[in-house]
Design a protein around this motif. Structure first.
Motif, PDB file in Angstrom:
ATOM      1  N   SER A  78     -25.161  17.744  60.262  1.00 56.64           N
ATOM      2  CA  SER A  78     -25.443  18.075  58.859  1.00 56.64           C
ATOM      3  C   SER A  78     -26.531  19.118  58.737  1.00 56.64           C
ATOM      4  N   SER A  94     -18.358  17.738  59.230  1.00 55.98           N
ATOM      5  CA  SER A  94     -19.604  17.017  59.515  1.00 55.98           C
ATOM      6  C   SER A  94     -20.702  17.412  58.541  1.00 55.98           C
ATOM      7  N   SER A 128     -26.133   2.843  54.825  1.00 53.85           N
ATOM      8  CA  SER A 128     -26.166   4.050  55.643  1.00 53.85           C
ATOM      9  C   SER A 128     -25.402   3.853  56.947  1.00 53.85           C
ATOM     10  N   TYR A 146     -17.480   7.113  58.998  1.00 54.11           N
ATOM     11  CA  TYR A 146     -17.300   8.522  59.328  1.00 54.11           C
ATOM     12  C   TYR A 146     -16.946   8.690  60.807  1.00 54.11           C
ATOM     13  N   HIS A 196     -23.729  11.916  52.576  1.00 54.61           N
ATOM     14  CA  HIS A 196     -24.596  10.808  52.979  1.00 54.61           C
ATOM     15  C   HIS A 196     -25.974  10.945  52.349  1.00 54.61           C
ATOM     16  N   ALA A 248     -28.778   6.477  63.175  1.00 55.98           N
ATOM     17  CA  ALA A 248     -28.708   7.455  62.093  1.00 55.98           C
ATOM     18  C   ALA A 248     -30.067   8.005  61.707  1.00 55.98           C
ATOM     19  N   ARG A 262     -21.908   5.656  58.045  1.00 59.56           N
ATOM     20  CA  ARG A 262     -21.868   6.427  59.291  1.00 59.56           C
ATOM     21  C   ARG A 262     -20.773   5.897  60.214  1.00 59.56           C
ATOM     22  N   ALA A 298     -23.679   4.567  65.290  1.00 58.53           N
ATOM     23  CA  ALA A 298     -23.861   4.401  63.838  1.00 58.53           C
ATOM     24  C   ALA A 298     -25.261   3.896  63.519  1.00 58.53           C
ATOM     25  N   THR A 330     -28.584  11.208  58.722  1.00 61.87           N
ATOM     26  CA  THR A 330     -27.426  11.959  58.269  1.00 61.87           C
ATOM     27  C   THR A 330     -26.337  11.916  59.302  1.00 61.87           C
ATOM     28  N   ALA A 331     -25.182  12.303  58.880  1.00 62.93           N
ATOM     29  CA  ALA A 331     -24.053  12.386  59.787  1.00 62.93           C
ATOM     30  C   ALA A 331     -24.301  13.520  60.762  1.00 62.93           C
ATOM     31  N   GLY A 339     -22.609  14.941  56.006  1.00 62.07           N
ATOM     32  CA  GLY A 339     -24.064  14.848  55.940  1.00 62.07           C
ATOM     33  C   GLY A 339     -24.589  15.036  54.531  1.00 62.07           C
TER      34      GLY A 339
END
Length: 193
Positions: free
Chosen positions: A189, A77, A118, A125, A84, A179, A122, A176, A185-186, A81
């Motif tokens: 992160s 993760s 983005s 991911y 991303h 974000a 996400r 998703a 970010t994921a 992040g």
């Protein structure tokens, strides 16, 4: 105990990187390069730009191994992040330069493009990180157009279990859009480049 094993691996990997063990970076790259490259490509839509982001992310990890804190979440993760953040930064720079050179569009168009990229990254991911039973149910329902009854039969589970897996998978996927704006970010992160 099986859930703790990846965390132990993450801690050991971070310690090895802190000690400057080049083999650790190689192992990390072998394990996560496709994830990093895929996320970067999803945001940027360009192979060579995704290659650059991949190099930058692993370069950052090598130069700053103590930036990762295993207590904050999985290494996977954290890498997602970093990727991303770096990919969105590069997309924003590239698009801003194009606008400055008289390219088509406006700042609002740029922000919409960054936001779409983005969210898409996400979502990718989230799907790759979700547990296999949830991912399998979603893939059957989405790609093969199976309803919950057909999904249950294909997976060999009860209809209630198929509905539960689909519901949980969709709930995860719905995040998703959460974000945190265009530069979100994921999960897990917490580190910037």
């Amino acid at each position: 105990m099986p859930k703790e094993a990846p965390r132990r691996w993450d801690r050991r990997m971070q310690q090895r990187l802190v000690h400057g063990e080049a083999a650790a970076l190689g192992e990390l790259y072998d394990r996560f390069a496709s994830l990093v490259h895929g996320l970067a490509h999803r945001v940027l839509g360009d192979e060579s730009a995704a290659d650059r982001v991949t190099r930058e992310v692993f370069g950052h990890v090598w130069e700053n191994p103590d930036a990762y804190d295993p207590r904050q979440g999985p290494l996977r993760s954290w890498l997602a992040g970093l990727t991303h953040q770096q990919a969105v930064r590069r997309l924003r720079e590239t698009e801003t330069e194009a606008l400055a050179r008289g390219g088509e569009g406006t700042e609002e168009d740029l922000e919409r493009k960054v936001r779409r990229a983005s969210v898409a990254a996400r979502a990718d991911y989230i799907v790759t990180a979700m547990p296999t039973p949830l991912r399998a149910a979603l893939e059957l329902a989405y790609f093969q157009r199976r309803d919950y009854r057909q999904t249950a039969a294909d997976l060999g589970v009860t209809e209630d279990e198929a509905r539960r897996r689909l519901r949980l998978g969709l709930q995860l996927l719905s995040t998703a859009n959460d974000a945190g704006g265009a530069t979100g970010t994921a999960p897990g992160s917490g580190a910037g480049l």
